[in-house]
Design a protein around this motif. Structure first.
Motif, PDB file in Angstrom:
ATOM      1  N   ILE A 157       9.837  21.969   1.736  1.00 26.81           N
ATOM      2  CA  ILE A 157       9.862  23.414   1.504  1.00 26.81           C
ATOM      3  C   ILE A 157       9.619  24.158   2.804  1.00 26.81           C
ATOM      4  O   ILE A 157      10.281  25.161   3.114  1.00 26.81           O
ATOM      5  N   GLY A 158       8.669  23.638   3.606  1.00 26.28           N
ATOM      6  CA  GLY A 158       8.355  24.284   4.879  1.00 26.28           C
ATOM      7  C   GLY A 158       9.532  24.283   5.829  1.00 26.28           C
ATOM      8  O   GLY A 158       9.771  25.264   6.537  1.00 26.28           O
ATOM      9  N   ALA A 159      10.291  23.178   5.850  1.00 28.81           N
ATOM     10  CA  ALA A 159      11.450  23.094   6.754  1.00 28.81           C
ATOM     11  C   ALA A 159      12.482  24.147   6.409  1.00 28.81           C
ATOM     12  O   ALA A 159      13.026  24.828   7.291  1.00 28.81           O
ATOM     13  N   MET A 160      12.773  24.313   5.102  1.00 28.24           N
ATOM     14  CA  MET A 160      13.755  25.317   4.700  1.00 28.24           C
ATOM     15  C   MET A 160      13.237  26.730   4.962  1.00 28.24           C
ATOM     16  O   MET A 160      13.974  27.603   5.441  1.00 28.24           O
TER      17      MET A 160
ATOM     18  N   LEU B 206       2.755  15.202  -1.928  1.00 19.68           N
ATOM     19  CA  LEU B 206       2.485  16.579  -1.522  1.00 19.68           C
ATOM     20  C   LEU B 206       2.979  16.841  -0.102  1.00 19.68           C
ATOM     21  O   LEU B 206       3.506  17.922   0.191  1.00 19.68           O
ATOM     22  N   MET B 207       2.832  15.843   0.765  1.00 18.23           N
ATOM     23  CA  MET B 207       3.316  15.998   2.139  1.00 18.23           C
ATOM     24  C   MET B 207       4.832  16.167   2.164  1.00 18.23           C
ATOM     25  O   MET B 207       5.369  17.023   2.880  1.00 18.23           O
ATOM     26  N   ALA B 208       5.541  15.343   1.392  1.00 14.81           N
ATOM     27  CA  ALA B 208       7.009  15.421   1.364  1.00 14.81           C
ATOM     28  C   ALA B 208       7.472  16.770   0.818  1.00 14.81           C
ATOM     29  O   ALA B 208       8.389  17.400   1.363  1.00 14.81           O
ATOM     30  N   LEU B 209       6.835  17.227  -0.286  1.00 11.19           N
ATOM     31  CA  LEU B 209       7.197  18.525  -0.848  1.00 11.19           C
ATOM     32  C   LEU B 209       6.892  19.650   0.129  1.00 11.19           C
ATOM     33  O   LEU B 209       7.710  20.557   0.350  1.00 11.19           O
TER      34      LEU B 209
ATOM     35  N   VAL C 175       4.682  16.241  10.687  1.00  7.74           N
ATOM     36  CA  VAL C 175       4.155  15.145   9.875  1.00  7.74           C
ATOM     37  C   VAL C 175       2.707  14.851  10.239  1.00  7.74           C
ATOM     38  O   VAL C 175       1.844  14.679   9.369  1.00  7.74           O
ATOM     39  N   ILE C 176       2.417  14.809  11.539  1.00 11.39           N
ATOM     40  CA  ILE C 176       1.047  14.540  11.973  1.00 11.39           C
ATOM     41  C   ILE C 176       0.114  15.655  11.521  1.00 11.39           C
ATOM     42  O   ILE C 176      -0.995  15.406  11.038  1.00 11.39           O
ATOM     43  N   GLY C 177       0.582  16.913  11.656  1.00 13.24           N
ATOM     44  CA  GLY C 177      -0.246  18.033  11.219  1.00 13.24           C
ATOM     45  C   GLY C 177      -0.496  18.015   9.722  1.00 13.24           C
ATOM     46  O   GLY C 177      -1.550  18.450   9.262  1.00 13.24           O
ATOM     47  N   ALA C 178       0.453  17.488   8.943  1.00 10.90           N
ATOM     48  CA  ALA C 178       0.281  17.447   7.488  1.00 10.90           C
ATOM     49  C   ALA C 178      -0.884  16.551   7.083  1.00 10.90           C
ATOM     50  O   ALA C 178      -1.529  16.791   6.060  1.00 10.90           O
ATOM     51  N   PHE C 179      -1.176  15.516   7.886  1.00 12.46           N
ATOM     52  CA  PHE C 179      -2.290  14.636   7.557  1.00 12.46           C
ATOM     53  C   PHE C 179      -3.633  15.357   7.641  1.00 12.46           C
ATOM     54  O   PHE C 179      -4.620  14.895   7.072  1.00 12.46           O
ATOM     55  N   ALA C 180      -3.659  16.468   8.386  1.00  8.48           N
ATOM     56  CA  ALA C 180      -4.901  17.239   8.455  1.00  8.48           C
ATOM     57  C   ALA C 180      -5.158  17.998   7.157  1.00  8.48           C
ATOM     58  O   ALA C 180      -6.287  18.404   6.889  1.00  8.48           O
ATOM     59  N   ILE C 181      -4.099  18.187   6.349  1.00 12.17           N
ATOM     60  CA  ILE C 181      -4.237  18.925   5.090  1.00 12.17           C
ATOM     61  C   ILE C 181      -4.468  17.977   3.923  1.00 12.17           C
ATOM     62  O   ILE C 181      -5.369  18.163   3.104  1.00 12.17           O
ATOM     63  N   THR C 182      -3.657  16.924   3.833  1.00 17.29           N
ATOM     64  CA  THR C 182      -3.758  15.998   2.702  1.00 17.29           C
ATOM     65  C   THR C 182      -3.189  14.638   3.085  1.00 17.29           C
ATOM     66  O   THR C 182      -2.374  14.535   4.013  1.00 17.29           O
ATOM     67  N   ASN C 183      -3.619  13.592   2.375  1.00 16.30           N
ATOM     68  CA  ASN C 183      -3.080  12.250   2.560  1.00 16.30           C
ATOM     69  C   ASN C 183      -2.125  11.851   1.438  1.00 16.30           C
ATOM     70  O   ASN C 183      -1.635  10.723   1.423  1.00 16.30           O
ATOM     71  N   ASP C 184      -1.880  12.775   0.498  1.00 13.94           N
ATOM     72  CA  ASP C 184      -0.970  12.513  -0.611  1.00 13.94           C
ATOM     73  C   ASP C 184       0.476  12.595  -0.105  1.00 13.94           C
ATOM     74  O   ASP C 184       0.952  13.668   0.296  1.00 13.94           O
ATOM     75  N   ILE C 185       1.188  11.455  -0.127  1.00 16.89           N
ATOM     76  CA  ILE C 185       2.543  11.400   0.415  1.00 16.89           C
ATOM     77  C   ILE C 185       3.489  12.341  -0.334  1.00 16.89           C
ATOM     78  O   ILE C 185       4.360  12.980   0.276  1.00 16.89           O
TER      79      ILE C 185
END
Length: 252
Positions: A160-163, A153-156, A141-151
């Motif tokens: 997808i990344g987890a699976m 897009l982060m959730a998607l 989750v913390i690393g995702a903030f380095a890519i985007t702040n759109d919640i």
């Protein structure tokens, strides 16, 4: 903290030996990773946080926010790490106790409570895995903030990344890939520290998402090709050694 705990541990296999060897020696100092993390946090709050940009281009003093968030993150990491170590020790104790009771039962001929022992071991294993999963979730989750702040897009992306990562991990474990490409773990941790630096810089400056993504891909790709070169060198050395042995046998 994830990178520091990794780099300060003395490992048999080193990727960038010129860097990892002296850092492994420094890792013998207690609480060094925590001290470095706090120093980096303090410097970031003073430099980036004091001159951060608000929406609209105005400047704002976010030093207090940076310090508060950083200390909260550090406390969370240490709690998760402490619980992980505690449950791991408990699991080892239960396994040792189970082994001792098995030996005693074999000696005395008395039946042992396999259900109780298996249940306790499974319970501590469950807690241990849950804590580990929580630590990886925080990291993702913390690393995702380095890519985007759109919640959204982060959730998607995380879903997808987890699976995908789960399927990829199972495949790599079954194929023994991580044993063959030994530098991949190093590359992943260097990518983590690169994301950490980018997150700190983005407190004041905006960095494009493409740069953030390419940095991680480049580091992991570099570690992969380094692993391939290492395997080829080892195979060539092994082939040369066998050729020398064969030549010595024929000569004799």
């Amino acid at each position: 903290m994830i990178f520091l705990d990794f780099i300060f541990e003395d490992r048999d296999i080193k990727w960038l030996a010129w860097l990892e060897r002296p850092l492994a020696k420094l890792g013998k100092v207690d609480m060094l990773s925590v001290c470095i993390a706090l120093v980096v946090l303090l410097v970031s709050a003073i430099t980036f946080g004091a001159h951060a940009h608000q929406h609209g281009g105005a400047h704002a003093d976010k030093a207090e926010t940076v310090l508060l968030a950083g200390i909260a993150g550090l406390i969370t990491y240490m709690i998760v790490g402490g619980l992980s170590g505690y449950f791991e020790d408990k699991l080892e104790e239960e396994e040792e106790r189970e082994h001792e009771e098995e030996e005693e039962a074999a000696r005395t001929g008395k039946p042992k409570s396999a259900v109780r022992l298996a249940g306790k071991a499974a319970f501590f294993m469950f807690l241990y895995l849950e804590v580990l999963d929580a630590s990886f979730s925080f990291d993702g989750v913390i690393g995702a903030f380095a890519i985007t702040n759109d919640i959204v897009l982060m959730a998607l992306g995380l879903g997808i990344g987890a699976m995908y990562v789960r399927s990829l991990t199972v495949y790599l474990v079954r194929q023994g890939t991580l044993d063959d490409y030994v530098y991949l773990e190093h590359g992943a941790h260097y990518a983590i520290v690169a994301l950490a630096v980018i997150l700190l810089v983005t407190i004041q400056y905006e960095i494009h998402e493409i740069i953030t993504g390419l940095v991680g891909v480049a580091l992991i790709g570099w570690s992969f090709f380094s692993s391939v070169r290492r395997n080829r060198a080892l195979a060539a050395a092994e082939g040369e050694s066998k050729a020398n042995e064969t030549e010595a046998v024929l000569t004799s």
